[in-house]
Design an enzyme around this catalytic site. Structure first.
Site, PDB file in Angstrom:
ATOM      1  N   CYS A  34      25.326 -25.323 -26.171  1.00 27.21           N
ATOM      2  CA  CYS A  34      26.677 -24.830 -25.941  1.00 27.21           C
ATOM      3  C   CYS A  34      27.269 -24.515 -27.322  1.00 27.21           C
ATOM      4  O   CYS A  34      27.371 -25.403 -28.164  1.00 27.21           O
ATOM      5  CB  CYS A  34      27.518 -25.884 -25.233  1.00 27.21           C
ATOM      6  N   CYS A  60      34.432 -27.881 -27.302  1.00 24.61           N
ATOM      7  CA  CYS A  60      33.820 -28.341 -26.048  1.00 24.61           C
ATOM      8  C   CYS A  60      34.081 -29.834 -25.954  1.00 24.61           C
ATOM      9  O   CYS A  60      33.744 -30.600 -26.862  1.00 24.61           O
ATOM     10  CB  CYS A  60      32.316 -28.057 -26.049  1.00 24.61           C
ATOM     11  N   CYS A  77      32.299 -27.146 -20.546  1.00 29.18           N
ATOM     12  CA  CYS A  77      33.398 -26.241 -20.911  1.00 29.18           C
ATOM     13  C   CYS A  77      33.193 -24.813 -20.402  1.00 29.18           C
ATOM     14  O   CYS A  77      34.026 -23.948 -20.658  1.00 29.18           O
ATOM     15  CB  CYS A  77      33.609 -26.259 -22.426  1.00 29.18           C
ATOM     16  N   ARG A 120     -11.063 -42.358 -38.523  1.00 31.09           N
ATOM     17  CA  ARG A 120     -12.174 -43.110 -37.942  1.00 31.09           C
ATOM     18  C   ARG A 120     -13.211 -42.170 -37.324  1.00 31.09           C
ATOM     19  O   ARG A 120     -14.405 -42.438 -37.367  1.00 31.09           O
ATOM     20  CB  ARG A 120     -11.632 -44.087 -36.888  1.00 31.09           C
ATOM     21  N   GLU A 157      -3.377 -61.752 -35.474  1.00 34.60           N
ATOM     22  CA  GLU A 157      -2.444 -60.772 -36.056  1.00 34.60           C
ATOM     23  C   GLU A 157      -2.112 -59.705 -35.030  1.00 34.60           C
ATOM     24  O   GLU A 157      -2.796 -59.581 -34.031  1.00 34.60           O
ATOM     25  CB  GLU A 157      -3.025 -60.165 -37.335  1.00 34.60           C
ATOM     26  N   SER A 181     -15.249 -50.638 -33.042  1.00 36.62           N
ATOM     27  CA  SER A 181     -14.059 -50.720 -32.215  1.00 36.62           C
ATOM     28  C   SER A 181     -13.893 -52.183 -31.787  1.00 36.62           C
ATOM     29  O   SER A 181     -14.723 -53.009 -32.137  1.00 36.62           O
ATOM     30  CB  SER A 181     -14.292 -49.784 -31.035  1.00 36.62           C
ATOM     31  N   CYS A 203      27.824 -23.808 -20.067  1.00 40.39           N
ATOM     32  CA  CYS A 203      27.914 -25.231 -20.398  1.00 40.39           C
ATOM     33  C   CYS A 203      28.530 -25.951 -19.195  1.00 40.39           C
ATOM     34  O   CYS A 203      29.589 -25.540 -18.703  1.00 40.39           O
ATOM     35  CB  CYS A 203      28.791 -25.421 -21.637  1.00 40.39           C
ATOM     36  N   ASP A 213      -0.438 -50.306 -33.386  1.00 41.13           N
ATOM     37  CA  ASP A 213      -0.729 -49.146 -32.552  1.00 41.13           C
ATOM     38  C   ASP A 213      -0.547 -47.865 -33.354  1.00 41.13           C
ATOM     39  O   ASP A 213       0.436 -47.154 -33.221  1.00 41.13           O
ATOM     40  CB  ASP A 213       0.210 -49.155 -31.338  1.00 41.13           C
ATOM     41  N   LYS A 225      -1.931 -56.263 -33.030  1.00 39.87           N
ATOM     42  CA  LYS A 225      -2.762 -55.069 -32.916  1.00 39.87           C
ATOM     43  C   LYS A 225      -1.830 -53.890 -33.157  1.00 39.87           C
ATOM     44  O   LYS A 225      -0.951 -53.599 -32.341  1.00 39.87           O
ATOM     45  CB  LYS A 225      -3.399 -54.994 -31.535  1.00 39.87           C
ATOM     46  N   TYR A 241      -6.234 -54.402 -42.964  1.00 32.59           N
ATOM     47  CA  TYR A 241      -6.622 -55.643 -42.289  1.00 32.59           C
ATOM     48  C   TYR A 241      -8.111 -55.964 -42.308  1.00 32.59           C
ATOM     49  O   TYR A 241      -8.498 -57.037 -41.881  1.00 32.59           O
ATOM     50  CB  TYR A 241      -6.113 -55.656 -40.847  1.00 32.59           C
ATOM     51  N   LYS A 262      -4.640 -57.337 -25.364  1.00 30.65           N
ATOM     52  CA  LYS A 262      -3.596 -56.312 -25.323  1.00 30.65           C
ATOM     53  C   LYS A 262      -2.399 -56.744 -24.462  1.00 30.65           C
ATOM     54  O   LYS A 262      -2.522 -57.609 -23.605  1.00 30.65           O
ATOM     55  CB  LYS A 262      -4.176 -55.012 -24.746  1.00 30.65           C
TER      56      LYS A 262
HETATM   57  S1  IVH Z   1      -9.933 -55.049 -36.666  1.00 27.52           S
HETATM   58  C1  IVH Z   1     -14.446 -54.302 -36.454  1.00 27.52           C
HETATM   59  N1  IVH Z   1      -7.386 -55.534 -36.675  1.00 27.52           N
HETATM   60  O1  IVH Z   1      -7.402 -51.382 -32.868  1.00 27.52           O
HETATM   61  C2  IVH Z   1     -13.049 -54.563 -36.098  1.00 27.52           C
HETATM   62  N2  IVH Z   1      -8.106 -53.548 -35.638  1.00 27.52           N
HETATM   63  O2  IVH Z   1     -10.489 -50.741 -31.281  1.00 27.52           O
HETATM   64  C3  IVH Z   1     -12.153 -53.680 -36.803  1.00 27.52           C
HETATM   65  N3  IVH Z   1      -6.317 -52.166 -34.763  1.00 27.52           N
HETATM   66  O3  IVH Z   1      -9.155 -48.658 -33.675  1.00 27.52           O
HETATM   67  C4  IVH Z   1     -10.802 -53.619 -36.258  1.00 27.52           C
HETATM   68  N4  IVH Z   1      -4.673 -53.477 -35.378  1.00 27.52           N
HETATM   69  O4  IVH Z   1      -7.703 -49.347 -35.501  1.00 27.52           O
HETATM   70  C5  IVH Z   1      -8.345 -54.693 -36.292  1.00 27.52           C
HETATM   71  N5  IVH Z   1      -5.144 -56.070 -36.817  1.00 27.52           N
HETATM   72  C6  IVH Z   1      -6.104 -55.240 -36.440  1.00 27.52           C
HETATM   73  C7  IVH Z   1      -5.818 -54.050 -35.770  1.00 27.52           C
HETATM   74  C8  IVH Z   1      -6.864 -53.226 -35.373  1.00 27.52           C
HETATM   75  C9  IVH Z   1      -4.995 -52.342 -34.790  1.00 27.52           C
HETATM   76  C10 IVH Z   1      -6.961 -51.018 -34.128  1.00 27.52           C
HETATM   77  C11 IVH Z   1      -8.145 -50.472 -34.823  1.00 27.52           C
HETATM   78  C12 IVH Z   1      -9.070 -50.025 -33.727  1.00 27.52           C
HETATM   79  C13 IVH Z   1      -8.415 -50.516 -32.485  1.00 27.52           C
HETATM   80  C14 IVH Z   1      -9.333 -51.324 -31.621  1.00 27.52           C
END
Ligand code: IVH
Length: 671
Positions: free
Chosen positions: A430, A436, A417, A143, A120, A89, A414, A124, A122, A232, A320
């Site tokens: 409705c 309407c 109307c 995961r 880069e 993580s 409604c 979501d 993150k 990535y 973040k």
């Molecule tokens: S690198 C060992 N790069 O963010 C590091 N993670 O815990 C591996 N995530 O569940 C992760 N964008 O799924 C990495 N550009 C990015 C990411 C990314 C999203 C997610 C990843 C992880 C969570 C962070």
């Protein structure tokens, strides 16, 4: 191709091989590069040919054939599978100090004076491990707990941008990579709408929607969902080594794996902060959700030196974004009647700034949602806004000793109307249709909107008045209005009436795809309308197509097909189309392509041209099989430069895009 029954085994093997290679390449061009070289119908034809050959010659079956991207028979559970290396993580925080601390720690432990970071977004979404063996897709897992995940191979295989074969003649023996599965923001909203319609619980956000979709047992139901995948990280590889992250991503791209293009190499903290701010500004304009920025050491050798903590590496950090949440008070719950007749409770709020946007309303979806959240007028509530998604009420904040308002109740009629409402799953609807006023208003607003018929100066208030005064009872009535009728509208004089009259009349020759979108067929957004207009040359052809045929079109699933079919089966809708014709509406169908001279070529135009308007040159390019887009990217082949060019010229120079003046363009197309 020869009749399939007369084909020899050898010929079949060859054709299958060739078709698979071609289709893989076109999938890559369409989904990863966003730059298709053939039309959808040409693609569909190849796909069907391959399907037929595979059916006739099952001995050449392959689990990585592109025909497997449409899903496999359902399973009753997902198998557990251990990862090839732990899926760690990321250490994360929203605080700038923590990002600075990370930078200092890396500086201290590497003892190097110069090292680069790769920055880069993150993403979501949902983290997955995808394994390729000798260049062929082998399996994909969630995961899970980082050690063991669930096998979601069949579902992942349906994702358009995921290659089942790497584009390489000498792929590594083993490649286990990490990526993120995302659902587009618009796809997420679409899916939630459908879920609510069916009485199912809506997903809380795009990430949950992606996760829920990808863990389904029936992969065919995944195939028509708007999922995408970006890669990535490397989990494990045999037969390939990378010195730098940048180089690894470049190789991913060459293999046909999609990587995110919003990245930057930085060395110092001020640059890192700048990129973070830029990314935050871009957040809302992206089609998918991101929730921060990841900072990673670029040199992979240095990473090993730094190592990992228990669950996260020391060489990376997720900075973040702060959650876009604010507390305010709910003042009332209103009922909105949408263009489909659905009654949606809407919370009115004391205006509050959430991440730079003032929010004064939040959707509550349906009665069930209001009950579950138990919100009443006067309550204190927490509002969330994720990206550009409509704001929602996350929760009620309990206040002790305060007398609360009455609980919300759905009315039996409604509110507009007064027709008795009916229940459709979790929705209350409705049933009065266009009689309407609220539904007529909604349909009209959609009809005149920018991406539909684009009738300017016809705002909500005017539409309301027109309906109120009974100037119009149906959408085509709009075209019967004379300037003298419009003059009766509040605030309208001779000049403004004529202007509006002209705007309405000027919309009488809509492009086919705009008109299709304007009709407001359920589930037919701009993209689907464009696909339909490309596939079918006119409205009659669509109306005549059956559900199965429609569902066979790429990106059109059974639900959309059902809705289109349903629309054209309805007498009132057919009558409405006839009325449009009577009122003098002439749909502009695209000319059939003149030639394929510019097939696969992408153009951008800048500055003023002498011989063409913007629309004309676009049409010309398209009629020769090319594409005209609005901004210069790595996919652009030519920039056509007119007088007083804009910043696109600089962009094109930077990217070394070929530039043509008007004369050179004319020469090119006269070949
Ligand atoms: S690198 C060992 N790069 O963010 C590091 N993670 O815990 C591996 N995530 O569940 C992760 N964008 O799924 C990495 N550009 C990015 C990411 C990314 C999203 C997610 C990843 C992880 C969570 C962070």
């Amino acid at each position: 191709m020869k009749d399939i029954r007369n084909i020899s085994k050898e010929e079949a093997r060859e054709s299958i091989k060739k078709l698979r290679e071609e289709i893989n390449r076109h999938n890559y061009l369409y989904y990863v590069k966003n730059k298709p070289e053939i039309s959808d119908s040409q693609y569909d034809k190849k796909f069907r040919q391959l399907q037929e050959l595979e059916k006739e010659f099952p001995e050449f079956d392959s689990p990585v054939s592109p025909t497997r991207k449409v899903g496999a028979p359902p399973v009753d559970h997902l198998e557990k599978k251990e990862h090839l290396a732990p899926m760690l993580s990321l250490n994360s925080s929203e605080k700038e100090e923590d990002a600075e601390q990370f930078f200092k720690n890396v500086q201290k432990s590497t003892k190097e004076t110069s090292f680069g970071f790769l920055l880069e977004p993150k993403l979501d979404g949902l983290s997955v491990e995808v394994v390729y063996k000798n260049g062929e897709f082998s399996y994909a897992t969630t995961r899970g707990d980082g050690q063991t995940g669930e096998d979601i191979s069949e579902n992942v295989k349906t994702i358009g941008s995921l290659p089942l074969k790497l584009l390489s003649s000498s792929p590594p023996e083993l490649l286990a990579i990490r990526g993120e599965i995302l659902m587009s923001k618009s796809g997420f909203q679409e899916i939630n709408k459908k879920r609510i319609e069916k009485g199912e619980e809506p997903f809380a956000n795009a990430r949950n929607a992606a996760a829920g979709t990808v863990r389904q047992l029936d992969s065919k139901k995944v195939a028509d969902k708007p999922l995408d995948i970006f890669f990535y990280e490397l989990i494990k590889t045999e037969g390939r080594h990378f010195d730098r992250q940048e180089e690894m991503l470049e190789q991913f791209r060459k293999w046909g794996l999609k990587t995110n293009n919003l990245k930057k190499i930085c060395e110092k903290m001020p640059e890192i902060k700048k990129f973070y701010r830029n990314l935050k500004e871009k957040r809302d304009s992206l089609s998918y959700e991101i929730d921060g920025m990841v900072i990673k050491l670029n040199q992979r050798g240095l990473r090993e030196k730094l190592g990992s903590r228990d669950r996260s590496p020391r060489w990376a950090f997720a900075w973040k974004f702060e959650p876009q949440k604010e507390v305010t008070r709910l003042t009332d719950i209103l009922l909105q009647v949408g263009r489909t007749g659905m009654l949606t409770p809407v919370a009115l709020l004391e205006p509050v700034d959430v991440g730079g946007v003032t929010v004064s309303r939040a959707t509550l979806h349906n009665e069930e949602e209001v009950k579950k959240k138990d919100v009443r007028p006067g309550d204190k509530v927490r509002i969330v806004r994720a990206g550009d998604v409509i704001p929602e009420i996350a929760e009620r904040i309990k206040e002790t000793g305060k007398k609360r308002g009455n609980p919300f109740k759905m009315p039996g009629k409604c509110p507009v109307c007064e027709t008795p409402v009916v229940r459709e799953g979790a929705y209350v609807v409705c049933p009065a249709g266009l009689s309407c006023r609220a539904q007529l208003k909604g349909r009209l607003q959609h009809f005149v909107s920018r991406d539909a018929m684009n009738i300017m100066n016809l705002g909500e208030k005017i539409i309301e008045q027109m309906i109120e005064e009974e100037m119009i009872r149906s959408i085509p009535d709009l075209y019967r209005l004379e300037p003298s009728d419009l003059e009766k509208l509040e605030g309208f004089g001779k000049k403004s009436s004529e202007k509006l009259y002209k705007a309405i009349q000027d919309s009488k020759e809509p492009e086919f795809e705009r008109f299709l979108y304007a009709l407001g067929i359920r589930h037919v957004g701009k993209h689907i309308a464009r696909l339909l207009a490309k596939k079918y040359r006119n409205l009659e052809k669509i109306a005549g197509a059956d559900k199965e045929e429609l569902a066979g079109i790429r990106e059109i699933g059974p639900e959309i097909a059902e809705s289109i079919s349903h629309f054209f089966d309805n007498e009132d809708n057919l009558k409405m189309i006839k009325q449009f014709e009577k009122a003098g509406l002439k749909i502009k169908y695209k000319k059939t392509q003149e030639s394929d001279l510019l097939e696969g070529k992408t153009f951008v135009i800048t500055g003023e041209l002498e011989g063409y308007s913007r629309e004309e040159i676009k049409e010309k390019i398209e009629s020769l099989g090319g594409r005209a887009t609005s901004s210069v990217s790595d996919n652009t082949d030519y920039l056509v430069v007119g007088k007083n060019p804009g910043s696109k010229l600089e962009d094109a120079k930077k990217r070394k895009v070929k530039r043509l003046d008007e004369k050179q363009f004319k020469e090119l197309i006269s070949k």
